[in-house]
Design a protein around this motif. Structure first.
Motif, PDB file in Angstrom:
ATOM      1  N   LEU A   1       0.587  -3.756   7.585  1.00  0.00           N
ATOM      2  CA  LEU A   1       1.440  -3.023   8.529  1.00  0.00           C
ATOM      3  C   LEU A   1       1.220  -1.510   8.460  1.00  0.00           C
ATOM      4  O   LEU A   1       2.050  -0.745   8.966  1.00  0.00           O
ATOM      5  CB  LEU A   1       2.920  -3.350   8.291  1.00  0.00           C
ATOM      6  N   LYS A   2       0.130  -1.080   7.846  1.00  0.00           N
ATOM      7  CA  LYS A   2      -0.148   0.361   7.770  1.00  0.00           C
ATOM      8  C   LYS A   2      -1.491   0.679   8.405  1.00  0.00           C
ATOM      9  O   LYS A   2      -2.350  -0.192   8.569  1.00  0.00           O
ATOM     10  CB  LYS A   2      -0.114   0.827   6.314  1.00  0.00           C
ATOM     11  N   GLU A   3      -1.676   1.948   8.717  1.00  0.00           N
ATOM     12  CA  GLU A   3      -2.942   2.415   9.260  1.00  0.00           C
ATOM     13  C   GLU A   3      -3.997   2.430   8.153  1.00  0.00           C
ATOM     14  O   GLU A   3      -3.691   2.592   6.984  1.00  0.00           O
ATOM     15  CB  GLU A   3      -2.780   3.834   9.805  1.00  0.00           C
TER      16      GLU A   3
ATOM     17  N   GLY B   1       1.391   0.204  -4.950  1.00  0.00           N
ATOM     18  CA  GLY B   1       1.093   0.900  -3.700  1.00  0.00           C
ATOM     19  C   GLY B   1      -0.379   0.968  -3.381  1.00  0.00           C
ATOM     20  O   GLY B   1      -0.755   1.346  -2.262  1.00  0.00           O
ATOM     21  N   ASP B   2      -1.234   0.607  -4.334  1.00  0.00           N
ATOM     22  CA  ASP B   2      -2.672   0.568  -4.092  1.00  0.00           C
ATOM     23  C   ASP B   2      -3.105  -0.763  -3.472  1.00  0.00           C
ATOM     24  O   ASP B   2      -4.276  -0.919  -3.117  1.00  0.00           O
ATOM     25  CB  ASP B   2      -3.446   0.779  -5.399  1.00  0.00           C
ATOM     26  N   THR B   3      -2.181  -1.692  -3.375  1.00  0.00           N
ATOM     27  CA  THR B   3      -2.502  -2.988  -2.781  1.00  0.00           C
ATOM     28  C   THR B   3      -2.942  -2.812  -1.337  1.00  0.00           C
ATOM     29  O   THR B   3      -2.234  -2.220  -0.528  1.00  0.00           O
ATOM     30  CB  THR B   3      -1.290  -3.936  -2.840  1.00  0.00           C
TER      31      THR B   3
END
Length: 119
Positions: free
Chosen positions: A42-44, A89-91
């Motif tokens: 869900l992120k760029e 958060g690196d996933t």
């Protein structure tokens, strides 16, 4: 069409390490710049790190500075991303990209390799 091929992704606990590798499908391909990007759900897609063909120009996104190291072995035509002190958060899916003209867009991409960091 040259394609980049990533390997080395996997599952790791927070604080752990992984090393990603990137090689081109054509061994004689020598791009001027090779970079790593990543895209979390869900992120760029975001830039992570880049290195030029001589290894003298290196750039990182601020969030990975001091934890990730990009390097290259020109004899093996391979670029590495050593990732340490991994955080949830690196996933993301990590992609290798390359370009021959430093002023061009990244034209050559890999299929991506999944990195999952558990808390």
């Amino acid at each position: 069409q040259v394609q980049m091929v990533e390997s080395g992704g996997g599952f790791v606990q927070a604080g752990g390490s992984l090393r990603l590798s990137c090689a081109s499908s054509l061994g004689s391909f020598k791009p001027y710049l090779t970079a790593w990007f990543r895209q979390a759900p869900l992120k760029e897609r975001e830039f992570v790190a880049a290195i030029n063909i001589r290894g003298g120009e290196i750039e990182y996104v601020d969030s990975v500075k001091g934890r990730f190291t990009i390097s290259r072995d020109n004899a093996k035509s391979t670029v590495y991303l050593q990732m340490s002190r991994l955080m949830p958060g690196d996933t993301a899916v990590y992609y290798c990209a390359a370009k021959q003209d430093p002023f061009d867009i990244y034209k050559y991409w890999g299929q991506g390799t999944q990195v999952t960091v558990a808390s």
